[in-house]
Scaffold this motif. Sequence first.
Motif, short mmCIF file in Angstrom:
data_model
loop_
_atom_site.label_atom_id
_atom_site.label_comp_id
_atom_site.label_asym_id
_atom_site.label_seq_id
_atom_site.Cartn_x
_atom_site.Cartn_y
_atom_site.Cartn_z
N CYS A 182 45.45 -4.82 -4.05
CA CYS A 182 44.55 -5.44 -3.08
C CYS A 182 44.04 -4.37 -2.11
O CYS A 182 44.82 -3.67 -1.47
N ARG A 183 42.72 -4.25 -2.01
CA ARG A 183 42.15 -3.25 -1.12
C ARG A 183 42.24 -3.67 0.35
O ARG A 183 42.28 -2.81 1.23
N ARG A 184 42.27 -4.95 0.58
CA ARG A 184 42.29 -5.43 1.97
C ARG A 184 43.57 -5.03 2.69
O ARG A 184 43.55 -4.58 3.83
N CYS A 185 44.71 -5.21 2.03
CA CYS A 185 46.00 -4.92 2.67
C CYS A 185 46.66 -3.67 2.10
O CYS A 185 47.80 -3.35 2.48
N SER A 186 45.99 -2.97 1.20
CA SER A 186 46.53 -1.75 0.56
C SER A 186 47.85 -2.01 -0.16
O SER A 186 48.72 -1.15 -0.20
N GLY A 187 48.00 -3.21 -0.68
CA GLY A 187 49.18 -3.54 -1.47
C GLY A 187 50.38 -4.04 -0.68
O GLY A 187 51.41 -4.37 -1.26
N THR A 188 50.26 -4.15 0.65
CA THR A 188 51.40 -4.62 1.46
C THR A 188 51.53 -6.13 1.43
O THR A 188 52.61 -6.67 1.66
N GLY A 189 50.45 -6.83 1.19
CA GLY A 189 50.47 -8.28 1.22
C GLY A 189 50.30 -8.86 2.61
O GLY A 189 50.21 -10.07 2.77
N ARG A 190 50.22 -7.99 3.64
CA ARG A 190 50.12 -8.46 5.02
C ARG A 190 48.75 -8.14 5.61
O ARG A 190 48.07 -7.22 5.17
N ARG A 191 48.40 -8.90 6.62
CA ARG A 191 47.16 -8.60 7.33
C ARG A 191 47.25 -7.21 7.95
O ARG A 191 48.29 -6.83 8.51
N PRO A 192 46.18 -6.44 7.89
CA PRO A 192 46.23 -5.07 8.41
C PRO A 192 46.52 -4.97 9.89
O PRO A 192 47.06 -3.97 10.37
N ASP A 193 46.20 -6.00 10.68
CA ASP A 193 46.37 -5.93 12.13
C ASP A 193 47.71 -6.49 12.60
O ASP A 193 47.91 -6.68 13.80
N ILE A 194 48.64 -6.74 11.70
CA ILE A 194 49.93 -7.33 12.07
C ILE A 194 50.92 -6.24 12.43
O ILE A 194 51.08 -5.24 11.72
N ASP A 195 51.61 -6.40 13.57
CA ASP A 195 52.65 -5.47 14.01
C ASP A 195 53.83 -6.30 14.51
O ASP A 195 53.77 -6.92 15.57
N LEU A 196 54.90 -6.32 13.73
CA LEU A 196 56.07 -7.12 14.08
C LEU A 196 56.98 -6.44 15.10
O LEU A 196 57.96 -7.03 15.54
N ARG A 197 56.67 -5.22 15.47
CA ARG A 197 57.53 -4.51 16.42
C ARG A 197 57.48 -5.13 17.82
O ARG A 197 58.36 -4.87 18.64
N GLU A 198 56.46 -5.95 18.07
CA GLU A 198 56.37 -6.61 19.36
C GLU A 198 57.32 -7.80 19.47
O GLU A 198 57.54 -8.31 20.57
N LEU A 199 57.87 -8.24 18.36
CA LEU A 199 58.81 -9.36 18.37
C LEU A 199 60.20 -8.89 18.75
O LEU A 199 60.55 -7.71 18.62
N GLY A 200 61.03 -9.83 19.19
CA GLY A 200 62.42 -9.53 19.45
C GLY A 200 63.16 -9.30 18.15
O GLY A 200 62.68 -9.64 17.06
N ASP A 201 64.36 -8.72 18.25
CA ASP A 201 65.13 -8.40 17.04
C ASP A 201 65.40 -9.63 16.18
O ASP A 201 65.26 -9.60 14.96
N HIS A 202 65.82 -10.72 16.82
CA HIS A 202 66.19 -11.93 16.08
C HIS A 202 64.97 -12.52 15.37
O HIS A 202 65.02 -12.82 14.16
N ALA A 203 63.87 -12.67 16.10
CA ALA A 203 62.66 -13.24 15.50
C ALA A 203 62.13 -12.35 14.38
O ALA A 203 61.68 -12.85 13.34
N ARG A 204 62.19 -11.04 14.57
CA ARG A 204 61.69 -10.13 13.55
C ARG A 204 62.52 -10.22 12.28
O ARG A 204 61.99 -10.19 11.16
N ARG A 205 63.84 -10.33 12.43
CA ARG A 205 64.71 -10.46 11.25
C ARG A 205 64.40 -11.75 10.49
O ARG A 205 64.43 -11.78 9.25
N LEU A 206 64.13 -12.82 11.23
CA LEU A 206 63.81 -14.08 10.57
C LEU A 206 62.51 -13.98 9.79
O LEU A 206 62.41 -14.46 8.65
N VAL A 207 61.49 -13.38 10.39
CA VAL A 207 60.21 -13.23 9.71
C VAL A 207 60.35 -12.33 8.49
O VAL A 207 59.84 -12.65 7.40
N GLU A 208 61.06 -11.22 8.63
CA GLU A 208 61.24 -10.30 7.51
C GLU A 208 62.05 -10.94 6.39
O GLU A 208 61.77 -10.73 5.20
N THR A 209 63.07 -11.72 6.74
CA THR A 209 63.86 -12.42 5.73
C THR A 209 63.01 -13.42 4.98
O THR A 209 63.08 -13.53 3.75
N CYS A 210 62.19 -14.16 5.72
CA CYS A 210 61.31 -15.14 5.09
C CYS A 210 60.31 -14.44 4.16
O CYS A 210 60.01 -14.93 3.06
#
Length: 283
Positions: A173-201
């Motif tokens: 996919c050229r839009r996400c360069s193969g990551t599957g995620r929106r290019p403007d998404i940055d999960l580092r702004e989330l807390g540790d717990h919320a980020r782990r939940l999103v990454e696990t999902c």
Amino acid sequence: MLFNAYAGRLWARFLQQSRRALATTTGLPRDVAASPVRMVFAKVAEFQARGVVHLHAVVRLDGLDGPASLPQPGATAALLELALRNAARRVTIAVPGTRQVPARSLRWGRQLDLRPIAIDGGLSEIVVARYVAKYATKAAEVAGIDLGPIFCRVCDGYGAHPVRDQGAGRLLCRRCSGTGRRPDIDLRELGDHARRLVETCWWLGGQPVYAGLRLRRHAHTFGFRGHFATTSRDYSTTLTALRAERLHWTHAQRAAGLGLEPEAVLVVGDWRYTGRAGEAGAV
């Protein structure tokens, strides 16, 4: 995350089992018991701080003609409570596993709080309405996440597209360069717990055995795929009727502001897509 993803199915089986238990306690066959007694509900979903969805519901027994009619004399609040408790204990959903995730059986937890609603005395309908409204306004923000969908809409979160003309191959996919995620998404702004939940999902969404759950589409809601509020068709008014009522009220307010009768104001809603801002011919 898997509990959130299966919460809708678990609720559907809970309703089915509740109706069966209600027929059993009345001593009537299910098809006969369903005729003079109808079990209807209104439900809202609340995210707890730990990220697990919690359900709050109002369950009511109606007669054959809906809310305006009474059920058969033997259908009491005590009978309904017994049926709900029996169903909550019995309903389960078997979830398949992978090499990293063991297979498991999902069921409701021990936090089952059933209280009858009484018009005169006890828990009133006004208190219940405020209670439901309180939890209907909660969202995933309470778990530390204020985020929209993170999956790439072009490839649906998979990072590649199947190439129909080249067998079983896939095209990056050229839009996400193969990551599957929106290019403007940055999960580092989330807390540790919320980020782990999103990454696990997100990781679970990449496992073939869970492909039907479409977890990557719902990683921003910790896998929960349902609407925050659902009702039985015959529980109360419909969303269509509510929208029509709001439209009528807005129309009347606009006419009053102009000093006219509502019938004298013609509202025309005509939307056409002409292009994005900055494009030639866009307005």
